[in-house]
Structure formats: structure tokens, C-alpha cells
Design a protein around this motif. Sequence first.
Motif, PDB file in Angstrom:
ATOM      1  N   LEU A 199       5.122  17.802 -26.875  1.00 25.17           N
ATOM      2  CA  LEU A 199       5.675  18.498 -24.863  1.00 25.17           C
ATOM      3  C   LEU A 199       5.462  19.675 -23.942  1.00 25.17           C
ATOM      4  O   LEU A 199       4.897  20.226 -24.609  1.00 25.17           O
ATOM      5  N   LYS A 200       5.337  18.868 -23.014  1.00 24.61           N
ATOM      6  CA  LYS A 200       4.520  20.340 -21.796  1.00 24.61           C
ATOM      7  C   LYS A 200       5.348  21.006 -20.649  1.00 24.61           C
ATOM      8  O   LYS A 200       6.212  19.875 -20.186  1.00 24.61           O
ATOM      9  N   ILE A 201       5.556  22.556 -20.750  1.00 19.48           N
ATOM     10  CA  ILE A 201       7.090  22.899 -19.659  1.00 19.48           C
ATOM     11  C   ILE A 201       5.864  23.788 -18.656  1.00 19.48           C
ATOM     12  O   ILE A 201       5.020  24.701 -19.263  1.00 19.48           O
ATOM     13  N   THR A 202       5.945  23.216 -17.607  1.00 16.34           N
ATOM     14  CA  THR A 202       5.400  23.963 -16.741  1.00 16.34           C
ATOM     15  C   THR A 202       6.144  24.724 -15.606  1.00 16.34           C
ATOM     16  O   THR A 202       7.156  24.057 -15.144  1.00 16.34           O
ATOM     17  N   GLU A 245       1.966  10.571 -28.976  1.00 15.14           N
ATOM     18  CA  GLU A 245       0.719   9.685 -29.604  1.00 15.14           C
ATOM     19  C   GLU A 245      -0.855  10.133 -27.779  1.00 15.14           C
ATOM     20  O   GLU A 245      -1.516   9.203 -27.963  1.00 15.14           O
ATOM     21  N   GLY A 246      -0.062  11.246 -27.135  1.00 18.69           N
ATOM     22  CA  GLY A 246      -1.134  11.171 -26.201  1.00 18.69           C
ATOM     23  C   GLY A 246      -1.118  10.832 -24.920  1.00 18.69           C
ATOM     24  O   GLY A 246      -0.973  10.793 -23.887  1.00 18.69           O
ATOM     25  N   ALA A 247      -0.254   9.949 -25.045  1.00 17.77           N
ATOM     26  CA  ALA A 247       0.494   8.818 -23.158  1.00 17.77           C
ATOM     27  C   ALA A 247       2.218   9.988 -23.489  1.00 17.77           C
ATOM     28  O   ALA A 247       2.799  10.237 -23.632  1.00 17.77           O
ATOM     29  N   ARG A 248       1.816   9.977 -22.323  1.00 15.34           N
ATOM     30  CA  ARG A 248       3.456  10.364 -21.341  1.00 15.34           C
ATOM     31  C   ARG A 248       4.680   9.276 -21.558  1.00 15.34           C
ATOM     32  O   ARG A 248       4.101   8.452 -20.602  1.00 15.34           O
ATOM     33  N   LEU A 249       5.114  10.133 -21.841  1.00 19.42           N
ATOM     34  CA  LEU A 249       6.671   8.948 -21.289  1.00 19.42           C
ATOM     35  C   LEU A 249       7.271   9.686 -20.803  1.00 19.42           C
ATOM     36  O   LEU A 249       8.625   8.535 -20.128  1.00 19.42           O
ATOM     37  N   ARG A 250       8.122  10.167 -20.569  1.00 17.46           N
ATOM     38  CA  ARG A 250       9.076  11.477 -20.045  1.00 17.46           C
ATOM     39  C   ARG A 250       8.542  12.258 -18.792  1.00 17.46           C
ATOM     40  O   ARG A 250       7.768  13.499 -19.547  1.00 17.46           O
ATOM     41  N   MET A 251       8.662  12.683 -17.691  1.00 15.73           N
ATOM     42  CA  MET A 251       8.597  13.898 -16.673  1.00 15.73           C
ATOM     43  C   MET A 251       9.819  14.187 -16.557  1.00 15.73           C
ATOM     44  O   MET A 251      10.578  13.196 -15.911  1.00 15.73           O
ATOM     45  N   TYR A 306       8.191   6.812 -17.986  1.00 13.10           N
ATOM     46  CA  TYR A 306       7.129   5.201 -17.313  1.00 13.10           C
ATOM     47  C   TYR A 306       6.753   4.324 -19.129  1.00 13.10           C
ATOM     48  O   TYR A 306       7.366   4.689 -19.913  1.00 13.10           O
ATOM     49  N   ASP A 307       5.893   3.760 -18.675  1.00  9.30           N
ATOM     50  CA  ASP A 307       5.872   1.926 -19.644  1.00  9.30           C
ATOM     51  C   ASP A 307       5.293   2.550 -19.926  1.00  9.30           C
ATOM     52  O   ASP A 307       4.098   3.538 -20.273  1.00  9.30           O
ATOM     53  N   ALA A 308       5.140   2.126 -21.395  1.00 15.82           N
ATOM     54  CA  ALA A 308       3.895   1.704 -22.454  1.00 15.82           C
ATOM     55  C   ALA A 308       2.557   1.520 -21.983  1.00 15.82           C
ATOM     56  O   ALA A 308       1.585   2.253 -22.759  1.00 15.82           O
ATOM     57  N   ASN A 309       1.893   1.329 -20.236  1.00 12.51           N
ATOM     58  CA  ASN A 309       0.671   1.384 -19.710  1.00 12.51           C
ATOM     59  C   ASN A 309       0.308   2.634 -18.837  1.00 12.51           C
ATOM     60  O   ASN A 309      -0.223   2.746 -18.290  1.00 12.51           O
ATOM     61  N   GLY A 310       1.637   3.630 -19.418  1.00 12.11           N
ATOM     62  CA  GLY A 310       1.678   4.375 -18.679  1.00 12.11           C
ATOM     63  C   GLY A 310       1.835   4.574 -16.774  1.00 12.11           C
ATOM     64  O   GLY A 310       1.663   5.737 -16.346  1.00 12.11           O
ATOM     65  N   LYS A 311       1.870   3.690 -16.800  1.00  7.62           N
ATOM     66  CA  LYS A 311       2.733   3.507 -14.868  1.00  7.62           C
ATOM     67  C   LYS A 311       4.283   3.823 -15.215  1.00  7.62           C
ATOM     68  O   LYS A 311       4.796   3.782 -15.875  1.00  7.62           O
ATOM     69  N   ILE A 312       4.594   4.218 -13.896  1.00  9.09           N
ATOM     70  CA  ILE A 312       6.198   4.017 -13.792  1.00  9.09           C
ATOM     71  C   ILE A 312       7.169   3.920 -14.184  1.00  9.09           C
ATOM     72  O   ILE A 312       7.002   2.199 -13.462  1.00  9.09           O
TER      73      ILE A 312
END
Length: 166
Positions: A1-4, A18-24, A47-53
Motif C-alpha cells: 500500500l502506497k498513500i500519497t 507482488e509488485g503489480a498495481r491492483l487498484r488506485m 487494473y487487470d493482470a497485465n497492469g492495464k485499466i
Amino acid sequence: LKITTLDNGIVRQEFYAEGARLRMVQTDNPNAEGDGAKNWSSIDITYDANGKIAERLTDYDNGTSKLETFEAGERVSTVQLDESDAKNWETITTRYEGGQRVERKVELDNGDVNLSLYEDGARTTFLQLDGNESNGWLLKVTEYPAGGGREVTTYDTVEEIPAEFL
């Protein structure tokens, strides 16, 4: 989790596995009074498994919301809802193919329904259904031929309406 937390008060939370963004999730000034810096209160992106929205849900300050759906990062549909009666419509649904709009349906508060059909980005047909019986016709079809101009046909009863428009 990264909070900005941005200078304008927007809070962005990014969820990873595992390094892949799932949600923002972005929230417009959640700790302040009023509507915030933007015309929306939150934007939730998955985001999908490929990191696309895959999906983007936006809740607006006026009570409307918009859900956009994507396949391989390309938008395929948008559904806008007006649950707080801020607009004169209840639902606007738009479909896309190959990145271009092909259909837009607006369901109005008064029961009328407007449907626009598109080819190559240009509107070809506009159908108006008189859901509240306020017009002298049940269905009005406006077609826009490739050479320009427009052709308008009205139908007074369901029996008159060609199958292609039903």
C-alpha cells in the motif's frame, strides 16, 4: 500500500500485490469541509493482470457517478447514473468498439429514451421514444445519410415500428 497526499488535498491510495498495481483510489480532500478541489469526490480504478485499466468508477460532487469498463486497456462501455436527481436524466449508457463510440442511450427522468447510433465516429441514427406520451408520436427516427442532411420518420403505434428499431 502506497498513500500519497497531494498539495491540493487529494489523497491517493495505491494497492499492490507482488509488485503489480491492483487498484488506485483517489479521494478529493477527505479531511476538509466542502466539495474539495475537484468536481468529484472519489475515483476508484482497478487494473487487470497485465497492469492495464479494467474499471474506473468516479463519484461526482453533484451525486452522479460514472462507471467506465475497459478490455485490454481500451474503453468498451460507460454507464452514468444520476441517483440524486441532479440532472434531467436517470442513466446514460455508452458503448464503444475499437475505441470509437457506437451507441449512446439516454434514459430521461420523464420516461423518454433517446438512442444515438454511430459509425466511424459519426452519428447515423437518432431514435427518440416518447415514454411519457407527451408527443403526437411514439417513436421518432432521424437518420443522417452519408451525403448530408437528415431524414425524419415518426411512428404512432408499436405495430408501425419496423423490427430493426424494436
